[in-house]
Design an enzyme around this catalytic site. Structure first.
Site, mmCIF file in Angstrom:
data_model
loop_
_atom_site.group_PDB
_atom_site.id
_atom_site.type_symbol
_atom_site.label_atom_id
_atom_site.label_comp_id
_atom_site.label_asym_id
_atom_site.label_seq_id
_atom_site.Cartn_x
_atom_site.Cartn_y
_atom_site.Cartn_z
ATOM 1 N NE ARG A 43 -3.870 -0.138 2.336
ATOM 2 C CZ ARG A 43 -4.985 -0.263 2.973
ATOM 3 N NH1 ARG A 43 -5.348 0.607 3.557
ATOM 4 N NH2 ARG A 43 -5.760 -1.376 2.378
ATOM 5 C CE LYS A 67 -7.616 -10.780 2.561
ATOM 6 N NZ LYS A 67 -7.733 -9.070 1.900
ATOM 7 C CE LYS A 79 -2.636 -5.246 1.958
ATOM 8 N NZ LYS A 79 -3.575 -6.091 1.517
ATOM 9 C CB THR A 151 -11.192 -8.059 -5.017
ATOM 10 O OG1 THR A 151 -9.789 -8.384 -5.026
ATOM 11 C CG2 THR A 151 -11.440 -7.840 -3.661
ATOM 12 N N GLY A 186 -14.982 -1.407 -6.076
ATOM 13 C CA GLY A 186 -16.211 -0.977 -5.908
ATOM 14 C C GLY A 186 -16.930 -0.721 -7.277
#
Ligand code: PPY
Length: 349
Positions: A43, A67, A79, A151, A186
């Site tokens: 990220r 997950k 991560k 996803t 989204g």
């Protein structure tokens, strides 16, 4: 602060580097390698303080462990967060990514990365120039490309199953679904839902993006500040995490919360708050595993596209099992999903 954060974390290893040329703090968190090498995206974001970036990376890496275990993939959780001082592009970005790649390579494959918020398959191509441990390079470079729509596919199946469980029919016609955040996940999710007959409401802090998506798929726009108070059947948080908390949960006017964001609950107690409010919560780390199933399945496990679609449908089936267990025992759905993940981790111990 650092000793408190890491002291309370139950993971294996944290690697910290300060990149002087760009002023970037790098936090690589290897939460667990019990089921295999740690996997999870990188990220890129600007935080108020480096400690906030570390806190994010620690929590996100733990979620990756749950997950990958919950969907039975042979990988552990990790991560990385690159806490950049501001937007970074061009040669500066390339230089940062190459130096990050050198650090990644030095870990010898214990942590394998991919894209996350603000990093792309093109960024993965750059990292891969120096480090072999990279998923989701561009398809032109031989990678699996953007995992976002995949996803979204898993979340779509998860929403359909959740609606089936909550309302007794998984037909989406006439169901009202609010998608908060129409970015990489989204937007394709909203398109899948609209195509299946749902009435889709969307909101996003980026006005141009929300207008474009609304026109393209025939969705209605809700102002960002209204999203969480809007009456709907399903609230799908698909932006950054932490939207479900002590303040927002009492104001929700939905029957189901099921979206793609990582770490949707501000604190563990919010799982019980949702249960007590009669809201069915699809545990984030389970419903949003579709990108990992896609990238790791395709690149590491040799799966076909058909097999991946089956596994995406499997997310919906697993959710229903989790809901049944949680209802039978009067526990939050997140607790039931965690128990499933932990049983896989314990078996491997
Ligand atoms: C996530 O689901 O949040 C991921 O980070 C998925 C992932 C897993 C492994 C490589 C790249 C992305």
């Amino acid at each position: 602060m650092i000793e408190d954060l890491i002291g309370r974390w139950d993971g294996e290893e944290v690697v910290v580097r300060f990149d002087r040329p760009s002023g970037t703090w790098m936090f690589l968190c290897i939460h667990s390698t019990r089921l295999g090498p740690a996997a999870g995206g990188t990220r890129m974001k600007t935080y108020a303080r480096p400690g906030d970036a570390l806190r994010d990376a620690l929590g996100l890496s733990a979620a990756m462990t749950l997950k990958l275990a919950a969907v039975d993939l042979p990988f552990g959780g990790g991560k990385a967060v690159l806490d950049v001082p501001g937007p970074i592009g061009g040669e500066d970005r390339r230089g940062l990514l190459l130096r990050y790649a050198d650090l990644l390579r030095s870990l010898g494959g214990t942590y394998r990365t991919g894209p996350d918020v603000n990093t792309s398959p093109e960024d993965m191509d750059v990292i891969a120039e120096r480090a072999p441990y990279v998923f989701c390079r561009t398809e032109a470079a031989g990678g699996s490309g953007d995992p976002g729509p995949h996803t979204a596919r898993g979340v779509f199946h998860g929403i359909r199953s959740s609606i089936g469980y909550a309302f007794g029919s998984d037909d989406l016609h006439g169901r009202v679904i609010l998608v908060q955040g129409v970015g990489d996940v989204g937007a394709p999710l909203a398109a899948y839902l609209a195509a299946a007959g749902a009435r889709v409401l969307i909101s996003d802090i980026a006005a141009d993006r929300v207008t474009e998506v609304a026109a393209r798929i025939g969705a209605e726009v809700v102002a960002p500040g209204e999203a969480m108070r809007t009456e709907c059947d399903v609230y799908a948080p698909c932006a950054l995490g932490g939207t479900l908390n002590e303040e927002t949960i009492p104001g929700l006017r939905c029957r189901v919360v099921a979206g793609s964001a990582n770490n949707q609950l501000a604190e563990p107690e919010d799982a019980e708050r949702l249960r007590a409010a009669g809201i069915l919560y699809a545990p984030d780390f389970l419903i949003n595993a579709g990108g990992a199933l896609y990238a790791l399945g395709l690149e590491a496990l040799g799966w076909t596209r058909e097999r991946i679609e089956e596994r995406h449908e499997g997310i919906g089936k697993t959710l229903v099992e989790i809901y049944r267990q949680a209802d039978a025992e009067g526990i939050p759905t997140a607790a039931a999903a965690e128990r499933l993940a932990r049983s896989r981790l314990d078996q491997a111990a």
